[in-house]
Design a protein around this motif. Structure first.
Motif, PDB file in Angstrom:
ATOM      1  N   ARG A 196       0.815  -1.219   0.000  1.00  0.00           N
ATOM      2  CA  ARG A 196       0.000   0.000   0.000  1.00  0.00           C
ATOM      3  C   ARG A 196       0.851   1.273   0.000  1.00  0.00           C
ATOM      4  O   ARG A 196       0.343   2.356  -0.267  1.00  0.00           O
ATOM      5  CB  ARG A 196      -0.953   0.008   1.197  1.00  0.00           C
ATOM      6  N   ALA A 250       1.206   3.764  -7.367  1.00  0.00           N
ATOM      7  CA  ALA A 250       0.149   2.992  -8.030  1.00  0.00           C
ATOM      8  C   ALA A 250       0.684   2.220  -9.232  1.00  0.00           C
ATOM      9  O   ALA A 250       0.267   1.085  -9.485  1.00  0.00           O
ATOM     10  CB  ALA A 250      -0.990   3.912  -8.454  1.00  0.00           C
ATOM     11  N   LEU A 273      -7.017  -0.157  -8.956  1.00  0.00           N
ATOM     12  CA  LEU A 273      -5.787   0.606  -9.167  1.00  0.00           C
ATOM     13  C   LEU A 273      -5.942   1.584 -10.334  1.00  0.00           C
ATOM     14  O   LEU A 273      -5.470   2.724 -10.269  1.00  0.00           O
ATOM     15  CB  LEU A 273      -4.620  -0.349  -9.438  1.00  0.00           C
ATOM     16  N   TYR A 320      -8.727   2.910 -11.287  1.00  0.00           N
ATOM     17  CA  TYR A 320      -9.603   3.965 -10.756  1.00  0.00           C
ATOM     18  C   TYR A 320      -8.773   4.989  -9.979  1.00  0.00           C
ATOM     19  O   TYR A 320      -8.940   6.202 -10.138  1.00  0.00           O
ATOM     20  CB  TYR A 320     -10.670   3.342  -9.861  1.00  0.00           C
ATOM     21  N   GLU A 321      -7.865   4.485  -9.156  1.00  0.00           N
ATOM     22  CA  GLU A 321      -7.002   5.367  -8.367  1.00  0.00           C
ATOM     23  C   GLU A 321      -6.107   6.216  -9.262  1.00  0.00           C
ATOM     24  O   GLU A 321      -5.924   7.424  -9.026  1.00  0.00           O
ATOM     25  CB  GLU A 321      -6.149   4.528  -7.416  1.00  0.00           C
ATOM     26  N   THR A 324      -8.475   8.867 -11.158  1.00  0.00           N
ATOM     27  CA  THR A 324      -9.142   9.882 -10.332  1.00  0.00           C
ATOM     28  C   THR A 324      -8.212  10.533  -9.312  1.00  0.00           C
ATOM     29  O   THR A 324      -8.516  11.611  -8.797  1.00  0.00           O
ATOM     30  CB  THR A 324     -10.326   9.257  -9.573  1.00  0.00           C
ATOM     31  N   ARG A 338      -7.808   9.273  -6.475  1.00  0.00           N
ATOM     32  CA  ARG A 338      -8.373   8.929  -5.159  1.00  0.00           C
ATOM     33  C   ARG A 338      -8.261   7.425  -4.941  1.00  0.00           C
ATOM     34  O   ARG A 338      -8.702   6.634  -5.787  1.00  0.00           O
ATOM     35  CB  ARG A 338      -9.841   9.356  -5.057  1.00  0.00           C
ATOM     36  N   LYS A 339      -7.710   7.031  -3.826  1.00  0.00           N
ATOM     37  CA  LYS A 339      -7.538   5.622  -3.509  1.00  0.00           C
ATOM     38  C   LYS A 339      -8.761   5.112  -2.748  1.00  0.00           C
ATOM     39  O   LYS A 339      -9.189   5.744  -1.776  1.00  0.00           O
ATOM     40  CB  LYS A 339      -6.284   5.446  -2.660  1.00  0.00           C
ATOM     41  N   PRO A 340      -9.366   3.980  -3.174  1.00  0.00           N
ATOM     42  CA  PRO A 340     -10.483   3.412  -2.414  1.00  0.00           C
ATOM     43  C   PRO A 340     -10.049   3.111  -0.982  1.00  0.00           C
ATOM     44  O   PRO A 340      -8.906   2.732  -0.728  1.00  0.00           O
ATOM     45  CB  PRO A 340     -10.812   2.121  -3.168  1.00  0.00           C
TER      46      PRO A 340
END
Length: 451
Positions: free
Chosen positions: A96, A100, A407, A409-410, A413, A415-417
């Protein structure tokens, strides 16, 4: 050795190879990006392991439950559901904490290895074995529909020449079956005219009703005498070994399908037969058809080379140098993946009935031959590797594709879920996979009990 045991050994050997290499696809980039890997396991170690040994910071082991394998990467929500560690502050060596793009490469490593492995196998097979096939256009008098009911369903008759499926020319006879399963239209030539027909949407369901009839097409086989059965009612009629039928009662009777129809119409009667002898001469004689429509002779005895020599079809053998085998292997990998995607689309369409053919471990095991054949073993392993690659990249939480989806999506955007969201998504994905596993293996059980 028992055929079942041979299949089982091949199944576990192939599965173990694919799992270990898939997990290495995650393990190696994780190590490159200095991410800690806590476990590397072949099979699952629920409660206990068959073997384990810690080397450095990683425990390597073999579990007892052969449903797959895994690498446990620090700081990642995976099938272990180790949520306690996620409550702590991120450490520099944790998944984490990595950028990314590094996490994306780690997650894509498994499916990449699976696809590359399949291509390497196909390259090796092309170089080692080459490719031998019957060109579809070389079939002298079209195909033989051995299961008329299935032929009628799709609109193919004995003697038809299959030209194309979905507009794509069929080059190899042995590829026609998978193309029919994947296709929507078929172009045939009948009596000199080309006809295009729609392949029924539920054609796959028709095939699955009796899987022994799946290969309902064959090249047309000549009616050739192997020997006269001892004590047969035609023992002295004049048949000789390798006699090749030409006519019966003046009508063309070259092929088995033609002879079968004529004999059925002449039960209990005498018939006049013209045959071609092994030396090229012809002979005429009278024979009797019994009440069961039989002549009392054994037919066959020809090799594939004999068929080719007599002009019924051609056999093409393609040999590859190592450099030629590389593009051939890549093309085979891409073609196999494309074919599997088409099949999967049909499985998700309830109208096709293709879902009835979804199988679990028994179905996968049955793909291997019951005698040891390295060519068949590697071909099947490559196919399963392609399937694993595609299935794992599906955007389902708990699969590699689910992690890749989040990933991307992160990365898009910024923004990390949240960890809590990822935990819930992992649980949902896990139950989806369990449901699919139960359905697939339930299908295997149903077929074993009732078919």
């Amino acid at each position: 050795m028992s055929p079942i045991l041979i299949k089982t050994i091949q199944f576990f050997l192939s599965l173990s190879l694919l799992i270990v290499l898939h997990e290495l696809g995650h393990f190696i980039p994780a190590k490159i990006f200095k991410t800690r890997v806590e476990k590397f396991y072949l099979f699952f170690d629920v409660k206990f392991s068959l073997f384990k040994k810690k080397i450095g910071e990683t425990v390597y082991g073999i579990g007892w439950l052969p449903l797959g394998g895994y690498v446990k990467i620090s700081g990642m929500i995976d099938e272990s559901m180790d949520t306690e560690a996620m409550k702590e502050e991120p450490k520099p060596w944790e998944f984490r904490s990595k950028p990314a793009w590094q996490r994306l490469i780690i997650m894509l490593g498994g499916v990449t290895v699976n696809f590359v492995l399949a291509v390497i196998i196909y390259i090796g097979m092309a170089y080692s074995y080459g490719d031998q096939y019957i060109p579809m256009e070389s079939l002298r008098d079209g195909v033989w529909v051995t299961e008329k009911e299935i032929g009628d369903k799709i609109g193919i008759q004995t003697g038809d020449k299959i030209i194309a499926i979905d507009g794509n020319k069929i080059k190899k006879f042995n590829s026609v079956f998978i193309e029919l399963i994947n296709g929507n239209t078929i172009t045939i030539e009948r009596n000199g005219q080309q006809i295009e027909k729609e392949i029924p949407v539920d054609f796959i369901s028709t095939l699955l009703e009796d899987e022994e009839k799946v290969r309902f097409l064959s090249f047309r086989m000549p009616f050739v005498v192997n020997k006269v059965t001892k004590g047969s009612h035609n023992e002295g009629a004049g048949f000789k070994e390798s006699d090749e039928f030409l006519t019966i009662n003046g009508s063309e009777a070259i092929y088995r399908d033609q002879v079968a129809d004529i004999l059925e119409d002449n039960k209990g009667k005498d018939i006049s037969i013209t045959v071609k002898r092994e030396d090229g001469t012809t002979a005429d004689f009278i024979a009797k058809v019994n009440d069961e429509g039989k002549l009392g002779i054994e037919i066959g005895g020809l090799t594939m080379e004999d068929f080719e020599e007599r002009g019924y079809f051609q056999i093409k053998t393609q040999k590859y140098s190592f450099m030629e085998a590389i593009p051939a292997g890549i093309d085979q990998g891409v073609t196999t993946l494309s074919s599997y995607v088409k099949q999967l689309k049909k499985i998700f369409n309830p109208e096709t009935g293709a879902y009835k053919g979804v199988g679990g471990f028994a179905a996968i095991g049955s793909m291997f031959p019951d005698t040891w054949d390295w060519s068949a073993f590697w071909s099947t392993t490559a196919l399963i590797s392609i399937i694993l690659a595609f299935m794992n990249i599906l955007p389902i939480p708990a699969l590699d594709g689910g992690h890749v989806m989040f990933l991307l999506y992160e990365m898009v955007t910024g923004r990390k879920p949240s960890d809590k969201f990822l935990e819930y998504a992992q649980m949902v994905g896990f139950f989806l996979l369990i449901g699919l596993l139960l359905f697939a293996n339930g299908n295997d059980l149903y077929k074993w009990l009732f078919k």
